[in-house]
Design a protein around this motif. Structure first.
Motif, PDB file in Angstrom:
ATOM      1  N   ILE A 147      46.560  49.681  59.489  1.00 14.89           N
ATOM      2  CA  ILE A 147      45.311  50.382  59.776  1.00 14.89           C
ATOM      3  C   ILE A 147      44.470  49.536  60.722  1.00 14.89           C
ATOM      4  O   ILE A 147      44.270  48.356  60.473  1.00 14.89           O
ATOM      5  CB  ILE A 147      44.559  50.652  58.467  1.00 14.89           C
TER       6      ILE A 147
ATOM      7  N   ALA B 140      37.023  56.433  55.468  1.00 16.84           N
ATOM      8  CA  ALA B 140      36.483  56.224  56.801  1.00 16.84           C
ATOM      9  C   ALA B 140      35.598  57.399  57.183  1.00 16.84           C
ATOM     10  O   ALA B 140      34.499  57.234  57.712  1.00 16.84           O
ATOM     11  CB  ALA B 140      37.614  56.054  57.806  1.00 16.84           C
TER      12      ALA B 140
ATOM     13  N   THR C 202      37.790  42.662  60.478  1.00 17.81           N
ATOM     14  CA  THR C 202      37.349  43.804  59.678  1.00 17.81           C
ATOM     15  C   THR C 202      36.059  43.471  58.945  1.00 17.81           C
ATOM     16  O   THR C 202      35.108  44.254  58.944  1.00 17.81           O
ATOM     17  CB  THR C 202      38.438  44.180  58.658  1.00 17.81           C
TER      18      THR C 202
ATOM     19  N   SER D 177      48.096  56.969  62.769  1.00 21.12           N
ATOM     20  CA  SER D 177      46.786  57.154  63.396  1.00 21.12           C
ATOM     21  C   SER D 177      46.851  58.337  64.325  1.00 21.12           C
ATOM     22  O   SER D 177      47.914  58.743  64.759  1.00 21.12           O
ATOM     23  CB  SER D 177      46.380  55.903  64.173  1.00 21.12           C
TER      24      SER D 177
ATOM     25  N   THR E 233      42.329  56.127  52.585  1.00 22.38           N
ATOM     26  CA  THR E 233      41.761  55.371  53.702  1.00 22.38           C
ATOM     27  C   THR E 233      41.053  56.292  54.679  1.00 22.38           C
ATOM     28  O   THR E 233      39.913  56.067  55.057  1.00 22.38           O
ATOM     29  CB  THR E 233      42.860  54.587  54.426  1.00 22.38           C
ATOM     30  N   LEU E 234      41.729  57.357  55.058  1.00 19.53           N
ATOM     31  CA  LEU E 234      41.127  58.301  55.997  1.00 19.53           C
ATOM     32  C   LEU E 234      39.907  58.957  55.358  1.00 19.53           C
ATOM     33  O   LEU E 234      38.857  59.109  55.982  1.00 19.53           O
ATOM     34  CB  LEU E 234      42.174  59.355  56.385  1.00 19.53           C
TER      35      LEU E 234
ATOM     36  N   THR F  97      38.764  48.570  63.022  1.00 18.61           N
ATOM     37  CA  THR F  97      37.514  49.342  62.994  1.00 18.61           C
ATOM     38  C   THR F  97      37.575  50.435  61.951  1.00 18.61           C
ATOM     39  O   THR F  97      36.621  50.674  61.223  1.00 18.61           O
ATOM     40  CB  THR F  97      37.235  49.965  64.371  1.00 18.61           C
ATOM     41  N   ARG F  98      38.731  51.114  61.856  1.00 19.19           N
ATOM     42  CA  ARG F  98      38.808  52.166  60.857  1.00 19.19           C
ATOM     43  C   ARG F  98      38.810  51.572  59.459  1.00 19.19           C
ATOM     44  O   ARG F  98      38.204  52.106  58.530  1.00 19.19           O
ATOM     45  CB  ARG F  98      40.049  53.020  61.042  1.00 19.19           C
ATOM     46  N   ASN F  99      39.503  50.448  59.322  1.00 16.65           N
ATOM     47  CA  ASN F  99      39.514  49.800  58.021  1.00 16.65           C
ATOM     48  C   ASN F  99      38.097  49.401  57.613  1.00 16.65           C
ATOM     49  O   ASN F  99      37.703  49.540  56.457  1.00 16.65           O
ATOM     50  CB  ASN F  99      40.413  48.572  58.079  1.00 16.65           C
TER      51      ASN F  99
ATOM     52  N   ALA G 137      35.322  50.862  58.545  1.00 13.91           N
ATOM     53  CA  ALA G 137      34.606  52.071  58.138  1.00 13.91           C
ATOM     54  C   ALA G 137      35.028  52.481  56.741  1.00 13.91           C
ATOM     55  O   ALA G 137      34.197  52.889  55.924  1.00 13.91           O
ATOM     56  CB  ALA G 137      34.867  53.201  59.128  1.00 13.91           C
ATOM     57  N   ALA G 138      36.319  52.335  56.454  1.00 12.37           N
ATOM     58  CA  ALA G 138      36.793  52.707  55.116  1.00 12.37           C
ATOM     59  C   ALA G 138      36.201  51.773  54.069  1.00 12.37           C
ATOM     60  O   ALA G 138      35.767  52.220  53.004  1.00 12.37           O
ATOM     61  CB  ALA G 138      38.313  52.653  55.059  1.00 12.37           C
TER      62      ALA G 138
ATOM     63  N   TRP H  54      30.924  57.627  57.775  1.00  6.23           N
ATOM     64  CA  TRP H  54      30.122  58.281  58.809  1.00  6.23           C
ATOM     65  C   TRP H  54      29.370  59.458  58.230  1.00  6.23           C
ATOM     66  O   TRP H  54      28.226  59.730  58.621  1.00  6.23           O
ATOM     67  CB  TRP H  54      31.015  58.687  59.980  1.00  6.23           C
TER      68      TRP H  54
END
Lengths: 146, 599
Positions: free
Chosen positions: B42, B181, B341, B599, B177-178, B45-47, B49-50, B185
């Motif tokens: 992952i 994330a 992260t 991704s 995870t998704l 950045t996404r990690n 956010a998660a 937001w």
């Protein structure tokens, strides 16, 4: 991604048996191998130092001890500094109550000091540590890769 | 009623998106590594956010604003501590812990000190912290659903538990995870949008419903208000007043006009109070009763100073010991990525915490009646419709409710995954099926406790689990990573002393809350004492038992600290988990191109 597979026994890494004593036998056989096909640096020479590190010769031991000390010092300086700075605020507010009446742009100073300041401060310290730690690691890799 | 429909609609949308994203993620998640570590592919950045999505719990979304409303400036130490904890985690733990390759805290402890006894102690404390953290999430979910729809409070907790368990059963770590994330937001929007609008309204002038403060700084109701308590509260009256009360006051029946002089009053559950316009506001005990004390820092004397420092110790050092936070770091590809992260998380958290603070300050002007019932966690939910009793307020209220719901869902998902991960590998044999059983079990235990235990402010309960984490896993991690001299006996001694003191003081606090609040604040905020004691115990016992030092300590520290390109990092869990076929599939995977990063 640089993770490709290669035939077993490729001399890019030390023998699996010694390093993974804590794994079960089956796991040792099936371990994923990291093989870098095109690396500008000479892997052969690196390998020798890595084995030195592995076998804890006095050189290897000293190298890694120095790295740990360096990283710990950076973390203590940045983390300790930031956290102490923040942790001093309540004491200052307690000892100097008049600070509570100071206004800055229409907002009382303590509200600015506690509501806004800590967040960029933490990020800044984290950013500095990332730079430092990565440069320490880079130096370490190049000192290994003579 | 229309507000309820808006809110309910958006809450359903959040739940639906959670399911949908979980489903999309879970279609690809079919091996154990997928389940547990999302295949470690992952992006940072996404990690981040998660991680932030998972971390911003009910305590952050509702609790911070509520505490600012009640306690004023000293409550700002909660968001500061929640953020600075990440700095400590990043500096001392992130990269070496990731390189250790362990999946859970017990894994780490065993890899470092080679003791299965220590492993069992760690398992116990991971479950304690996880469940202690899960309970306020579920209780706040009940409060939210109750506030926006009037449905019974237990239903909210049950709904959240069911959604989380079903989602985790579907896809494990990879699926959530998704989801998380997305939820960061979502939460940021849900708190930022109302803040901007309401702040503009607030600046435009003391419009509809702003509360009056007289020259002495005493809070007064701006109009006639009726308040119904949902549980027993003790309130403080500074300025004598007259009011109408129906129900229980100070143990006796009240029915009609009463006169309250200066002092504290115990108001029973379900009591209805009517306040005249301009009447002073009685405030729940332990909160400042006038605006001067609310505005200024450290007005609580030495006791207040102690509490603040205790909170600082707990949150600064406790974050690194939270199981659901640590487990996320194992989804990073290597130590360097783990560090990056963590840095990104610092930025995302700082961005978020500005907003609940502002909302808390504004709500002091508009929602004084929450100070009577002590249900200040509801401030964020009620503020939009109180300030803007029109469609705008309803829409904003609905957005906030949906954001709060996202907060419960994401934090609970993370906690359930991490506790279930530990339960399935340490207590059950550790296959995917066991992970599923462990998930159901964790969810059931948590919702049971949430229904049985009395509700208090989300941030206070969460601070307790931070104190527990800071007094147990923080010394274990920091000493384990940086100090050669740690032994397994020292580690166990530290865990038992630190954890035992915190759990003991928690028990004292609960007992005293049922028998007249006699316990001093040392017991509700013990971290300032327990953390140093845990550290000292660990060091002292390790020195006494220095023969037990593991033989391969140098090799282990080398693995923790050697830069990633040298390739010392080992992922331990992938081999530990899984059936024979899965292992074969993993081995097979090394003979073709690696799977596409998801991704």
């Amino acid at each position: 991604m640089s993770k490709h597979s290669g035939p077993p026994g490729q001399p890019d890494q030390p023998q699996p048996g010694e390093r993974d004593a804590w794994l079960s036998v089956a796991a040792r056989k099936n371990r994923r191998r990291r093989v870098v096909l095109a690396d500008p640096r000479g892997r052969g020479r690196v390998l020798r130092t890595i084995i030195e590190l592995e076998e804890q010769t006095s050189v290897g031991e000293k190298l890694i001890r120095d790295l740990i000390r360096q990283q710990l010092r950076a973390a203590f300086l940045l983390g300790g500094g930031t956290l102490t700075l923040l942790a001093l605020l309540p004491l200052v507010f307690y000892l100097v109550p008049a600070l509570g009446d100071v206004e800055l742009a229409g907002v009382r100073l303590p509200w600015l000091l506690l509501g806004v300041l800590p967040f960029p401060l933490c990020y800044g310290a984290g950013y500095a540590y990332r730079r430092l730690a990565e440069s320490h690691e880079h130096d370490f890799v190049s000192s290994v890769d003579r | 009623m229309i507000q309820n429909l808006w809110s309910l609609g958006l809450v359903v949308v959040v739940a639906a998106i959670t399911f949908l994203l979980g489903y999309v993620g879970s279609r690809r998640a079919n091996t154990t590594p997928d389940f547990l570590v999302a295949r470690r592919a992952i992006p940072a950045t996404r990690n981040a956010a998660a991680i932030s999505g998972e971390y911003l719990s009910a305590a952050s979304f509702l609790g911070v604003a509520g505490l600012v409303l009640k306690d004023g400036i000293d409550a700002l130490w909660y968001p500061i501590g929640f953020t600075a904890g990440y700095l400590a985690l990043m500096l001392f733990v992130a990269a070496p812990l990731r390189r250790s390759g362990a999946y859970t805290l017990p894994d780490f402890a065993e890899a470092r000190l080679g003791s299965t006894n220590l492993r069992r102690f760690c398992t116990f404390f991971v479950i304690c912290i996880g469940v202690l953290y899960l309970v306020p999430q579920l209780q706040s979910a009940g409060l939210t659903l109750n506030t926006i729809t009037g449905l019974p409070a237990w239903l909210g907790g049950v709904v959240v538990t069911v959604i989380v368990v079903v989602n985790v059963l579907g896809g494990g770590m990879r699926a959530i995870t998704l989801v998380q994330a997305f939820q960061y937001w979502g939460k940021l929007f849900a708190i930022a949008a109302p803040t901007f609008v309401l702040f503009a309204v607030f600046l435009a002038g003391p419009g509809n419903g702003a509360q009056e403060v007289d020259d002495a700084g005493v809070l007064r109701f701006h109009k006639e208000v009726s308040v119904t308590t949902t549980e027993q509260v003790r309130v403080r009256v500074e300025v004598p007043m007259e009011l109408k009360a129906v129900g229980q006051v100070n143990g006796g029946h009240a029915n009609g006009e009463v006169y309250w002089g200066t002092g504290t009053y115990t108001v029973g559950k379900g009591t209805e109070l009517w306040f005249e316009k301009g009447s002073p506001v009685p405030v729940v005990e332990d909160a400042p009763t006038d605006n001067a004390h609310w505005l200024k820092p450290q007005t609580g004397g030495l006791g207040g100073l102690f509490e603040t420092y205790s909170l600082i110790f707990a949150t600064f050092l406790g974050t690194m010991g939270l199981p659901h936070v640590l487990v996320r770091f194992y989804t990073n590809p290597d130590g360097k990525a783990a560090r990056r992260t963590a840095l990104h998380v610092l930025y995302l958290l700082g961005l978020f915490y500005i907003f609940p603070t502002v909302l808390g300050v504004i709500s002091r002007q508009y929602l004084p009646h929450l100070l009577v019932t002590g249900q200040t966690d509801a401030a964020v939910l009620l503020l939009p419709s109180t300030m803007q009793p029109n469609v705008l307020g309803q829409v904003l209220g609905a957005i906030v409710a949906a954001g709060a719901f996202a907060a419960f869902l994401s934090t609970s998902s993370g906690l359930v995954v991490s506790v279930a991960g530990v339960v399935s590998t340490d207590i059950l044999p550790g296959k995917v099926r066991d992970f599923r059983w462990a998930t159901v079990l964790t969810g059931a235990v948590a919702i049971g406790l949430a229904l049985v235990l009395p509700r208090s402010d989300a941030s206070l309960t969460v601070a307790m689990s931070f104190a527990l984490a800071a007094s147990t896993f923080c010394p274990l991690l920091v000493l384990g990573i940086w100090w050669r001299g740690l032994t397994w006996m020292g580690a166990i001694a530290g865990l038992v002393v630190g954890g035992g003191l915190v759990i003991g003081s928690q028990v004292v606090t609960v007992v005293s809350s049922y028998t007249g609040d006699w316990a001093p604040s040392v017991f509700s905020m013990p971290a300032l004492i327990t953390v140093p004691v845990a550290f000292l115990t660990m060091v002292a016992i390790s020195k006494l038992t220095s023969r037990q030092r593991p033989d391969d300590v140098s090799r282990i520290l080398l693995r923790f600290h050697a830069p990633d390109p040298l390739g010392f990092m080992r992922d331990r869990d992938v081999q530990r988990f899984g059936t024979a076929e899965e292992k074969a599939r993993l081995a097979d995977g090394t003979r073709r191109d690696p799977p596409q990063p998801w991704s």
